[in-house]
Each structure stands twice: as C-alpha cells, then as structure tokens.
Design a protein around this motif. Structure first.
Motif, mmCIF file in Angstrom:
data_model
loop_
_atom_site.group_PDB
_atom_site.id
_atom_site.type_symbol
_atom_site.label_atom_id
_atom_site.label_comp_id
_atom_site.label_asym_id
_atom_site.label_seq_id
_atom_site.Cartn_x
_atom_site.Cartn_y
_atom_site.Cartn_z
ATOM 1 N N ARG A 180 4.831 32.182 -12.969
ATOM 2 C CA ARG A 180 5.933 32.381 -12.021
ATOM 3 C C ARG A 180 5.394 32.400 -10.581
ATOM 4 N NH1 ARG A 180 9.434 37.350 -13.448
ATOM 5 N NH2 ARG A 180 10.299 36.001 -15.061
ATOM 6 N N SER A 181 4.224 33.022 -10.383
ATOM 7 C CA SER A 181 3.647 33.109 -9.031
ATOM 8 C C SER A 181 3.291 31.722 -8.500
ATOM 9 C CB SER A 181 2.404 34.009 -9.030
ATOM 10 O OG SER A 181 1.369 33.352 -9.729
ATOM 11 N N MET A 182 3.163 30.764 -9.447
ATOM 12 C CA MET A 182 2.860 29.388 -9.023
ATOM 13 C C MET A 182 4.139 28.607 -8.726
ATOM 14 S SD MET A 182 -0.049 28.445 -11.750
ATOM 15 C CE MET A 182 -1.752 28.871 -11.493
ATOM 16 N N GLY A 183 5.286 29.304 -8.800
ATOM 17 C CA GLY A 183 6.557 28.678 -8.445
ATOM 18 C C GLY A 183 7.325 28.101 -9.615
ATOM 19 N N ALA A 184 6.941 28.453 -10.848
ATOM 20 C CA ALA A 184 7.653 27.911 -12.019
ATOM 21 C C ALA A 184 9.019 28.585 -12.173
ATOM 22 C CB ALA A 184 6.826 28.150 -13.273
ATOM 23 N N ASN A 185 10.008 27.818 -12.573
ATOM 24 C CA ASN A 185 11.331 28.401 -12.836
ATOM 25 C C ASN A 185 11.408 28.819 -14.312
ATOM 26 O OD1 ASN A 185 11.737 26.066 -14.321
ATOM 27 N ND2 ASN A 185 12.902 25.064 -12.694
ATOM 28 N N PHE A 186 12.584 29.317 -14.721
ATOM 29 C CA PHE A 186 12.718 29.821 -16.095
ATOM 30 C C PHE A 186 12.451 28.726 -17.130
ATOM 31 C CE2 PHE A 186 15.160 30.637 -19.953
ATOM 32 C CZ PHE A 186 14.628 31.867 -20.310
ATOM 33 N N GLY A 187 12.969 27.517 -16.829
ATOM 34 C CA GLY A 187 12.778 26.382 -17.759
ATOM 35 C C GLY A 187 11.300 26.087 -17.956
ATOM 36 N N ILE A 189 8.795 28.120 -17.454
ATOM 37 C CA ILE A 189 8.147 29.241 -18.176
ATOM 38 C C ILE A 189 8.420 29.125 -19.677
ATOM 39 C CG2 ILE A 189 8.206 31.760 -18.511
ATOM 40 C CD1 ILE A 189 8.825 31.938 -15.465
ATOM 41 N N PHE A 190 9.664 28.784 -19.979
ATOM 42 C CA PHE A 190 10.045 28.688 -21.404
ATOM 43 C C PHE A 190 9.263 27.569 -22.101
ATOM 44 C CE2 PHE A 190 12.686 27.158 -24.896
ATOM 45 C CZ PHE A 190 12.888 28.348 -25.593
ATOM 46 N N VAL A 191 9.281 26.382 -21.462
ATOM 47 C CA VAL A 191 8.681 25.214 -22.114
ATOM 48 C C VAL A 191 7.156 25.279 -22.116
ATOM 49 C CG1 VAL A 191 8.434 22.688 -21.952
ATOM 50 C CG2 VAL A 191 10.674 23.750 -21.628
ATOM 51 N N ARG A 192 6.565 25.778 -21.024
ATOM 52 C CA ARG A 192 5.110 25.683 -20.910
ATOM 53 C C ARG A 192 4.374 26.957 -21.307
ATOM 54 N NH1 ARG A 192 4.490 20.871 -18.925
ATOM 55 N NH2 ARG A 192 6.088 20.010 -17.554
ATOM 56 N N VAL A 193 5.108 28.080 -21.363
ATOM 57 C CA VAL A 193 4.419 29.336 -21.747
ATOM 58 C C VAL A 193 4.985 29.920 -23.044
ATOM 59 C CG1 VAL A 193 3.827 31.678 -21.003
ATOM 60 C CG2 VAL A 193 3.945 29.824 -19.324
ATOM 61 N N MET A 194 6.320 30.196 -22.992
ATOM 62 C CA MET A 194 6.921 30.907 -24.135
ATOM 63 C C MET A 194 6.815 30.100 -25.436
ATOM 64 S SD MET A 194 8.060 33.671 -22.667
ATOM 65 C CE MET A 194 9.008 34.377 -23.934
ATOM 66 N N LEU A 199 4.749 29.413 -30.850
ATOM 67 C CA LEU A 199 4.717 28.449 -31.961
ATOM 68 C C LEU A 199 3.929 28.871 -33.202
ATOM 69 C CD1 LEU A 199 4.760 24.787 -30.682
ATOM 70 C CD2 LEU A 199 6.128 25.781 -32.492
ATOM 71 N N PRO A 200 2.731 29.428 -33.061
ATOM 72 C CA PRO A 200 2.015 29.804 -34.297
ATOM 73 C C PRO A 200 2.830 30.760 -35.178
ATOM 74 C CG PRO A 200 0.530 29.874 -32.444
ATOM 75 C CD PRO A 200 1.887 29.669 -31.871
ATOM 76 N N ALA A 201 3.432 31.772 -34.528
ATOM 77 C CA ALA A 201 4.251 32.720 -35.303
ATOM 78 C C ALA A 201 5.495 32.020 -35.839
ATOM 79 C CB ALA A 201 4.658 33.901 -34.433
ATOM 80 N N LEU A 202 6.087 31.173 -34.989
ATOM 81 C CA LEU A 202 7.300 30.461 -35.379
ATOM 82 C C LEU A 202 7.032 29.538 -36.567
ATOM 83 C CD1 LEU A 202 10.250 29.824 -34.751
ATOM 84 C CD2 LEU A 202 9.499 28.148 -33.082
ATOM 85 N N MET A 203 5.878 28.880 -36.536
ATOM 86 C CA MET A 203 5.516 27.961 -37.607
ATOM 87 C C MET A 203 5.402 28.724 -38.942
ATOM 88 S SD MET A 203 5.287 24.771 -37.696
ATOM 89 C CE MET A 203 4.962 24.269 -36.031
#
Lengths: 286, 329
Positions: A180-187, A189-194, A199-203
């Motif tokens: 976020r401090s690098m200027g990322a928006n919610f989208g 953050i969701f796609v690139r971090v969350m 995924l490992p747990a989700l898988m």
C-alpha cells in the motif's frame, strides 16, 4: 548441421528419453503395490481362501466392468452413464461450493466484525456430516439431483470456506502495508498479495472440498438417487446380491477420485502455487 | 332460401362444435394419467418394464424409491398418487390421516415370501433344530412379526434363540460365513441366495399369515379421477395374471429391467421369487383382518390412539370396474 546444433539436438533427445524413462519408472513404482495387492487377492480367491460370491476375484470384477462398458449387451454402456451422472453431480456441487465459499471466505477473513458474527454458525455446522442433511432434504425436495447436489455442496463448502478464511487471515499485515505504501490500490493488493498468499491454503481447501463432495456423493446417491449414479448402482447391486457389480462401482469411485486429483488439481497447482513459488525462488515477479 | 342457408350454416356450426367437444372428451379420456411410486422389488420391476397402462389409455408416470418408507413419504407429500404400504405404516397412516387416502387393492403378500435359510452344510431341517442358535433377522419388519407368529405356532418364542438384528442384504453372507446359524429373510433375497448356491431354505412361512401390502390412492386424486384409478387397478390385475401364469417370462422381464441399471441377477432366481409372492389385487376381509392385531398391539403400546376402521377406507368399486375393464381386453 553444425557440430554445436547436432550436440544440442542429441542432448535434448537424451533429456526427453530420460524424462520419459523417469515418468515410466515412477508410474511402475506407483502401480507395483496395487498390482501386488490384486495378485494376492486373486490368488486368495482362486485358492479358495475367500468365497467368490462374497469377495469376487479381481478378474471377475474386471470381466463385469467390461460387460458394463460393452455397448453390445443389454446393460452395455450403463457404467458410463452412472459415471457421467455421478461426475455431473459431484462437479456441480463442487462448483457451487467454490462460488459460495471463496468470496465468503475472503469476506470473513478480511472483516473481523463479519467473522465474529458468522464464525459461531460455521463452528456449529462444520462438524455436521453432510449426509445427515439427506433425510431433511428428501422431505423438502424429494429424491433426485437437487437433493444429491445440495448434500454434496454441504460436504464441499465448509473445507473450502474454512481454508480460505485461514489463508486470508494468515496474510501478514506488513506485506499489505508495504504494497500500500508503494501506492497500490485494493485491487492490486488483492491480486498481488492476498490471492497468492492465500493460494496454498485455498488449494488444500479445494482438494478437501472435492474429496468431501465425492465421498458424500456415494451416500447421497444411495439414499436419494432415482435411477443412476455410481452410488445408486452399488446400492441396487447390493439389493440383488450382485457383488461383482458392487466392486466395479467401488473401484470406479476410487479411480475417478484419483483421476480428479491428478487432472484437476495437479495442473491447477502447477499453474499457480508452484509457478509462483518458482518465480519467487528465481527472484520474484511483479 | 336465406333461411335454408342459415339453417345449414347452423347445422354445420353445431356439427363442428359437437366434433370439437367429442374430440375434447376423447382427448380427456385418453389423457388419464397417474403417478405411481414403486420399489426395487421383482413385481415392480416387471411393472416398470412393460407399459401396462397402454391397453387402457392410461399414462403411467413411474417413480422408483429405495424403500417403502420413502415411497409413502412421497405419497404423503403429494409427489405420487399411488403407493403401497405394509401393515405397521398403513396402520399409522390409517390412525393419523384416514381422510387422505383410500385402500383400493392388495399388493404383494403371502407367507411363502418369507423364509428361513441356513448354510448348505447345516444339518438343521426345522425350527426346533435351531433352538439356542443365532438367527439373523430384520427386527421390527413384517417378516420378523410373521416369524414370531410362526414361533408361537411351534411352541417357541424369541427368547429361545439369539436374534441378531441386521440388514436383509447382509443376511445371506452372514449365514454363509457362519456369523449366524440361520437367517429370516424375504423375497427376492431368499431366492437369490438359494440361486447363488450359498444357502438353502429350510422353512417357508406359508400359511402362517399373508402379511399383506395394500395399494393406497390419494383421496383427492381418486375423487377427481375415478377412471384413472380403475384403469390402474386393471393394470395390477394384468400384472398379477402375467406373474401367475407365466412366472418364467416375468422373471426374465424383471431381470432385463434390473439389468438396465447395470445390475446382474439370474432370471431363474427372480422367477422363483415371483412364484412365492401373491399378487391378486382383490382386497378380502381375511387380508384386512390381518391389520387388526397389528393395530391393537400398536394401540396397546400407545403408538396410536385407537384401532382405525380399515373397512371404511376400502373402496371396492375401483376393483369391480377394473375387472370389467380387463374382461373387455
């Protein structure tokens, strides 16, 4: 052809041969214990240690499977119909479970307030075997696909939901703050971090969900199927003491369960978690 | 001239209307249909295999259920118009919801459809030989109730044996493997087990009682569609005749029908089972009388408030009409 190209081509050929040999060796290694088990089983029946009308030999089961697949006999092709029906039900239930559980899991994982309100309900429903819902659903919807798919959905939804929640809650806040401090928006953050972090747990949740849907299917079909499905076939065969057909059904369930794991989840893992892990090891990727 | 033309026009219109009405009536008659709940038992498999409704212009919408209980649940929920019920369930329904159904026919009865099986190597030939031994049975079933009557008739009681409760599908294997010394089961399980060469039947319950099932029709449906109900009963008469006069053919038909679901069963086993099941749909006083002791014991146990009036639930007129229909075929 230059010597370099020829050498490269030979090296490639050698690698391909080695890969094929390695794959064949791994397949043999995998099949060997199963073949040994089948041999012991066949031998026990042929030696009279087990009665064939209680425990039919593998050769009898295979012969019955061939009969059920043979379209020239009256019951021919019936096995394929049962398999197709069961797959349709299990995969539909799994797809519904994924559609419901993943968004809900993210919502619960991200919002502490919603989690506090909903988690007691999940804790209450989680230990309930999905099959226990069958009598209630039979009264509500009667026999047929709606009841079976709903029961399988209830079997699949909680593992996916629970794993998604755990995956989301395990994402470190620091990672989110940094992006976020690098200027990322919610989208972003969701796609690139969350998503990658979850995924490992989700898988694992998806694998468990599918396995639960598949296992629940058999019991649900035994109770609620009208005319087709592997569970129905096993149940009908049991009613008429057709033991080889029961074994055909059981073997199909085991093999199809294994194939689903192999052809659905292994490629999915290769395309996501393993690829991303590789990318991280190589040096990261935006 | 104008009047004559007008008269002809009126006649033509009337004739047209009459044709339309007649066609409407005809199509209404042809559109008789009924939703029937069936189970995975040999007579119902024969019924599924052939379009018994066709000779009477009756559309049969058949639904299969895994048990009599499921079939009756669907009946009570209004998903089928016809179902058949055994004694205890019928008594409960007659006591609690007598206004919802009629009894229009008998279906699948006779003591011979219940038997005691033992392993091939067993030396037992009578019930006395099994005294003190383990007997596998579905306790609480109609078969077990008949077995208890059989024991009383032979001066024995349940306590003279070690009764092991199990599913009927498991009795054959339990007997064969020596887990129990004998098993009490119903058809077609007894005939299939005999046909497999795994066990032998040493006792038939023939003459002990008839333990009848009855065909129930929803009242609202029967009152609105009396012809459909009569035609349906006619199909039951035809089914009974086929099974009685051509059991071999009926066994073959049932085996072929069962094979549609991928299950393999010997036609000879089903033929044997069918010869042991009575199918005449006429509701007799003797059959109805068998409901009374069941109802009395349930009333004594507090399961129902009072013994229902079973005769008041029976509608003979459908059977009489059905007899006429079958006679014209």
């Amino acid at each position: 052809m230059t010597p370099d190209v020829a050498e490269g081509s030979a090296l490639l050929k050698e690698r391909v041969t080695f890969a094929l040999f390695d794959r064949a060796a791994r397949t043999v290694k995998f099949l060997l214990p199963i073949a040994a088990l089948l041999l012991v089983w066949e031998g026990a029946v042929r030696a009279g240690l087990a009665e064939s009308n209680i425990l039919p030999a593998p050769s009898m089961v295979i012969a019955r499977a061939i009969e059920l697949l043979d379209v020239t006999n009256p019951a021919g092709g019936m096995l394929l119909t049962h398999i197709a029906t069961s797959l349709y039900r299990a995969l539909s239930a799994f797809a519904f479970a994924v559609l419901v559980a993943i968004p809900l899991g993210f919502l619960l994982g991200l919002s502490g307030t919603v989690y506090r309100w909903v988690s007691p309900v999940i804790s209450l429903l989680l230990p309930l075997p999905a099959v226990a819902w069958t009598p209630i659903l039979l009264v509500a919807f009667g026999q047929g696909d709606v009841t079976i798919i709903t029961v399988c959905f209830l079997g699949a939804v909680f593992p996916v939901l629970y794993s998604t929640i755990q995956g989301v809650r395990s994402v470190s806040r620091q990672s989110v703050w940094v992006v976020r401090s690098m200027g990322a928006n919610f989208g972003d953050i969701f796609v690139r971090v969350m998503l990658p972090a979850t995924l490992p747990a989700l898988m694992s949740g998806l694998k468990l969900g599918m396995a639960h849907a598949w296992r629940t299917l058999v019991a649900a079909e035994m109770l609620a199927a009208l005319s087709s499905g592997l569970g129905y076939m096993i149940f009908a065969a049991r009613s008429y003491m057709d033991v080889p057909t029961m074994f055909v059904g059981i073997v199909c369930l085991a093999v199809i369960g294994m194939l689903i794991e192999h052809f659905l989840f292994v490629p999915l893992e290769n395309a996501t978690t393993r690829k991303w892990e590789g990318a991280i090891h190589v040096g990261g990727r935006r | 001239m104008f009047k004559a033309l007008s008269f002809v026009k009126s006649l033509a219109t009337a004739a047209g209307l009459a044709t339309l009405v007649a066609a409407g009536i005809g199509s209404a008659a042809a559109a008789d249909s009924i939703r029937v709940g069936l189970q995975a038992v040999p007579p119902d498999e024969v019924y599924k295999a052939r379009d018994f409704g066709a000779p009477y212009g009756l559309d049969l919408e058949l639904s299969s259920f895994s048990s009599g209980s499921d079939s009756l649940k669907a009946f009570l929920a209004g998903r089928v118009d016809v179902a058949n019920g055994g004694s205890a369930r019928l008594v409960t329904m007659a006591a609690q919801q007598p206004d919802t159904f009629y009894i229009v026919a008998a279906n699948q009865y006779g003591g011979d459809r219940y038997g005691v099986i033992v392993a091939n190597e067993s030396t037992a030939t009578s019930i006395a030989d099994l005294k003190g031994k383990k007997i596998g049975a579905v306790t609480g079933s109609g078969t077990f109730n008949t077995f208890r009557v059989f024991l009383e008739q032979n001066g024995l009681s349940e306590s003279d044996f070690e009764i092991v409760n199990m599913k009927v599908e498991d009795i054959r294997a339990a007997v064969q493997r020596g887990i129990v010394d004998a098993g009490v089961a119903w058809e077609p399980h007894v005939a299939i087990a005999e046909n497999l060469g795994a066990v032998k039947r040493i006792i038939s319950m023939e003459g002990v009682n008839e333990s009848p099932n009855f065909v129930l029709v929803r009242r609202s449906f029967a009152d609105e569609n009396p012809d459909a109900v009569a035609k349906y009963v006619a199909t039951l008469i035809d089914l009974a005749n086929l099974i009685k006069t051509k059991p071999e053919e009926a066994g073959q038909i049932a085996a072929e029908q069962i094979s549609q679901s991928g299950v393999n069963v010997e036609p000879a086993a089903l033929e044997l089972a069918l010869t042991r099941i009575k199918m005449d749909p006429q509701v007799t006083d003797a059959l109805l009388a068998e409901l009374l002791p069941v109802a009395e014991s349930m009333a004594a146990a507090g399961k129902i408030d009072a013994v229902p009036d079973f005769k008041g639930l029976v509608r003979d007129e459908y059977y009489e009409k059905a007899r006429e229909l079958t006679a014209t075929q």
